[in-house]
Design a protein around this motif. Structure first.
Motif, PDB file in Angstrom:
ATOM      1  N   ILE A   1       1.020  -0.712  -0.314  1.00  0.00           N
ATOM      2  CA  ILE A   1      -0.072  -0.382  -0.161  1.00  0.00           C
ATOM      3  C   ILE A   1       1.087   1.220  -0.099  1.00  0.00           C
ATOM      4  CG2 ILE A   1      -1.470   1.443   1.144  1.00  0.00           C
ATOM      5  CD1 ILE A   1      -2.887  -1.313   1.962  1.00  0.00           C
ATOM      6  N   THR A   2       0.906   2.489  -0.953  1.00  0.00           N
ATOM      7  CA  THR A   2       1.296   3.566  -0.967  1.00  0.00           C
ATOM      8  C   THR A   2       0.078   4.457  -0.983  1.00  0.00           C
ATOM      9  OG1 THR A   2       2.833   2.925  -2.640  1.00  0.00           O
ATOM     10  CG2 THR A   2       2.663   4.697  -2.473  1.00  0.00           C
ATOM     11  N   LEU A   3       0.342   5.032   0.058  1.00  0.00           N
ATOM     12  CA  LEU A   3      -0.082   6.371   0.191  1.00  0.00           C
ATOM     13  C   LEU A   3       0.321   7.774  -0.239  1.00  0.00           C
ATOM     14  CD1 LEU A   3      -1.990   4.733   2.231  1.00  0.00           C
ATOM     15  CD2 LEU A   3      -1.790   7.235   4.587  1.00  0.00           C
ATOM     16  N   ILE A   4       0.003   8.612  -0.909  1.00  0.00           N
ATOM     17  CA  ILE A   4       0.608   9.708  -1.362  1.00  0.00           C
ATOM     18  C   ILE A   4      -0.286  11.270  -0.727  1.00  0.00           C
ATOM     19  CG2 ILE A   4       1.167  11.559  -3.524  1.00  0.00           C
ATOM     20  CD1 ILE A   4       1.356   8.439  -5.306  1.00  0.00           C
ATOM     21  N   THR A   5       1.354  11.788  -0.879  1.00  0.00           N
ATOM     22  CA  THR A   5      -0.213  12.870   0.641  1.00  0.00           C
ATOM     23  C   THR A   5       0.920  13.435  -0.344  1.00  0.00           C
ATOM     24  OG1 THR A   5       1.374  12.509   2.283  1.00  0.00           O
ATOM     25  CG2 THR A   5      -0.749  12.044   2.060  1.00  0.00           C
ATOM     26  N   VAL A   6      -0.537  15.183  -0.360  1.00  0.00           N
ATOM     27  CA  VAL A   6      -0.142  16.750  -0.815  1.00  0.00           C
ATOM     28  C   VAL A   6       0.825  17.387   0.794  1.00  0.00           C
ATOM     29  CG1 VAL A   6      -0.228  18.893  -1.781  1.00  0.00           C
ATOM     30  CG2 VAL A   6      -0.789  16.804  -2.853  1.00  0.00           C
ATOM     31  N   GLY A   7       1.883  17.828   0.733  1.00  0.00           N
ATOM     32  CA  GLY A   7       2.189  18.303   1.555  1.00  0.00           C
ATOM     33  C   GLY A   7       3.062  17.225   2.349  1.00  0.00           C
ATOM     34  N   LYS A   8       3.782  18.066   3.840  1.00  0.00           N
ATOM     35  CA  LYS A   8       4.238  17.483   4.297  1.00  0.00           C
ATOM     36  C   LYS A   8       3.886  17.596   5.776  1.00  0.00           C
ATOM     37  CE  LYS A   8       8.811  17.101   2.859  1.00  0.00           C
ATOM     38  NZ  LYS A   8       9.377  16.074   2.560  1.00  0.00           N
ATOM     39  N   LEU A   9       3.509  16.519   7.328  1.00  0.00           N
ATOM     40  CA  LEU A   9       3.256  16.466   8.136  1.00  0.00           C
ATOM     41  C   LEU A   9       4.152  17.427   9.587  1.00  0.00           C
ATOM     42  CD1 LEU A   9       2.130  12.644   8.802  1.00  0.00           C
ATOM     43  CD2 LEU A   9       0.528  15.297   8.424  1.00  0.00           C
ATOM     44  N   LYS A  10       3.460  18.559   9.698  1.00  0.00           N
ATOM     45  CA  LYS A  10       4.580  19.217  10.458  1.00  0.00           C
ATOM     46  C   LYS A  10       4.750  19.085  11.754  1.00  0.00           C
ATOM     47  CE  LYS A  10       5.264  23.061   7.493  1.00  0.00           C
ATOM     48  NZ  LYS A  10       3.373  22.992   6.578  1.00  0.00           N
TER      49      LYS A  10
ATOM     50  N   THR B   1     -14.759  18.722   4.881  1.00  0.00           N
ATOM     51  CA  THR B   1     -13.854  18.913   4.295  1.00  0.00           C
ATOM     52  C   THR B   1     -12.844  18.492   5.959  1.00  0.00           C
ATOM     53  OG1 THR B   1     -14.502  20.506   2.829  1.00  0.00           O
ATOM     54  CG2 THR B   1     -11.946  20.202   3.149  1.00  0.00           C
ATOM     55  N   PHE B   2     -11.909  18.116   6.343  1.00  0.00           N
ATOM     56  CA  PHE B   2     -10.486  17.841   6.722  1.00  0.00           C
ATOM     57  C   PHE B   2      -9.471  18.052   6.569  1.00  0.00           C
ATOM     58  CE2 PHE B   2     -13.998  14.494   7.435  1.00  0.00           C
ATOM     59  CZ  PHE B   2     -14.695  14.584   8.747  1.00  0.00           C
ATOM     60  N   PRO B   3      -8.941  18.031   7.487  1.00  0.00           N
ATOM     61  CA  PRO B   3      -7.447  19.020   7.060  1.00  0.00           C
ATOM     62  C   PRO B   3      -6.764  17.480   6.412  1.00  0.00           C
ATOM     63  CG  PRO B   3      -7.860  19.522   9.507  1.00  0.00           C
ATOM     64  CD  PRO B   3      -8.783  18.891   8.521  1.00  0.00           C
ATOM     65  N   HIS B   4      -5.534  17.776   5.220  1.00  0.00           N
ATOM     66  CA  HIS B   4      -4.898  16.190   5.158  1.00  0.00           C
ATOM     67  C   HIS B   4      -3.515  15.964   6.595  1.00  0.00           C
ATOM     68  CE1 HIS B   4      -2.317  20.299   3.921  1.00  0.00           C
ATOM     69  NE2 HIS B   4      -1.731  18.963   3.999  1.00  0.00           N
ATOM     70  N   GLN B   5      -3.830  16.449   6.930  1.00  0.00           N
ATOM     71  CA  GLN B   5      -2.491  16.102   7.879  1.00  0.00           C
ATOM     72  C   GLN B   5      -3.765  14.802   9.028  1.00  0.00           C
ATOM     73  OE1 GLN B   5      -3.259  19.618   7.696  1.00  0.00           O
ATOM     74  NE2 GLN B   5      -1.256  20.940   8.149  1.00  0.00           N
TER      75      GLN B   5
ATOM     76  N   VAL C   1       0.556   9.376  12.672  1.00  0.00           N
ATOM     77  CA  VAL C   1       1.450   8.277  11.776  1.00  0.00           C
ATOM     78  C   VAL C   1       1.948   7.089  11.576  1.00  0.00           C
ATOM     79  CG1 VAL C   1       2.552   8.721   9.672  1.00  0.00           C
ATOM     80  CG2 VAL C   1       0.640  10.794   9.524  1.00  0.00           C
ATOM     81  N   ASP C   2       2.963   7.499  12.637  1.00  0.00           N
ATOM     82  CA  ASP C   2       3.738   6.348  12.893  1.00  0.00           C
ATOM     83  C   ASP C   2       3.359   4.700  13.311  1.00  0.00           C
ATOM     84  OD1 ASP C   2       6.148   7.749  12.004  1.00  0.00           O
ATOM     85  OD2 ASP C   2       6.821   8.448  13.640  1.00  0.00           O
ATOM     86  N   GLU C   3       2.502   5.391  14.731  1.00  0.00           N
ATOM     87  CA  GLU C   3       2.114   4.121  15.324  1.00  0.00           C
ATOM     88  C   GLU C   3       1.267   3.264  14.459  1.00  0.00           C
ATOM     89  OE1 GLU C   3       0.847   1.663  17.913  1.00  0.00           O
ATOM     90  OE2 GLU C   3       2.420   3.415  17.737  1.00  0.00           O
ATOM     91  N   TYR C   4       0.076   4.192  13.431  1.00  0.00           N
ATOM     92  CA  TYR C   4      -0.915   3.307  12.258  1.00  0.00           C
ATOM     93  C   TYR C   4       0.130   2.481  11.372  1.00  0.00           C
ATOM     94  CZ  TYR C   4      -4.635   4.622  14.844  1.00  0.00           C
ATOM     95  OH  TYR C   4      -5.983   4.699  15.803  1.00  0.00           O
ATOM     96  N   VAL C   5       2.094   3.506  10.589  1.00  0.00           N
ATOM     97  CA  VAL C   5       2.653   2.247  10.058  1.00  0.00           C
ATOM     98  C   VAL C   5       3.076   1.581  10.628  1.00  0.00           C
ATOM     99  CG1 VAL C   5       4.563   2.563   8.647  1.00  0.00           C
ATOM    100  CG2 VAL C   5       2.848   4.689   8.864  1.00  0.00           C
TER     101      VAL C   5
END
Length: 159
Positions: free
Chosen positions: A3-12, A131-135, A20-24
């Motif tokens: 599975i690949t997730l492609i997202t626009v923008g970086k998590l800050k 609408t949700f924030p992409h993060q 994200v790390d926990e679910y990965v």
């Protein structure tokens, strides 16, 4: 299965990165997962419709360059089909059972996805009409993928 997730923008923010790390980590027991972040275009409050379209097109080129030809692509879109967790699990499992070994999920930036990305999509998926924030959406998607694999394996999950 990959599975690949492609997202626009970086998590800050640290808390989004930790989630994200926990679910990965959890998903690692079920599948190979790859996270790709493409650069977002700067967004200002006074952007014209033309400027927004140009920004979306630029982001689309970055997204499309990361999609593998053999990948089954899900785009997250407000106008997409809404599924419950069991239905999403069944959809993913059906793809696996029909030889689709690489699934790609795409989350657009703050202005949404360009039509060229939507056109590449095999399945337009909506989590809500809101609408949700992409993060936040990245975390929600990863949690639902984890839940999907738990459902497939007949393992307990919170209803």
């Amino acid at each position: 299965m990959k599975i690949t997730l492609i997202t626009v923008g970086k998590l800050k923010e640290k808390y989004w990165k930790q989630a994200v790390d926990e679910y990965v980590k959890r998903l690692g027991a079920y599948t190979k997962i790859e996270l790709i972040e493409v650069q977002d275009e700067k967004d200002t409050d006074n952007m014209s419709d033309k400027d927004i379209e140009i920004a979306k097109h630029t982001e689309a080129e970055r997204i499309l360059s990361k999609i593998k030809d053999d990948s089954y692509v899900y785009t997250l879109e407000i106008a997409g089909k809404q599924l419950d967790s069991v239905e999403l699990s069944q959809h993913i499992e059906n793809n696996m059972n029909t030889g689709k070994s690489h699934l790609t999920f795409i989350i657009g930036g703050s202005n949404g996805l360009h039509q060229t990305v939507s056109a590449r999509s095999n399945y337009k998926l909506s989590f809500s009409k809101m609408t949700f924030p992409h993060q936040m959406m990245k975390v929600i998607l990863l949690e639902q993928l984890y839940r999907s694999f738990r459902i497939m394996k007949g393992q307990a999950y919170h209803k």
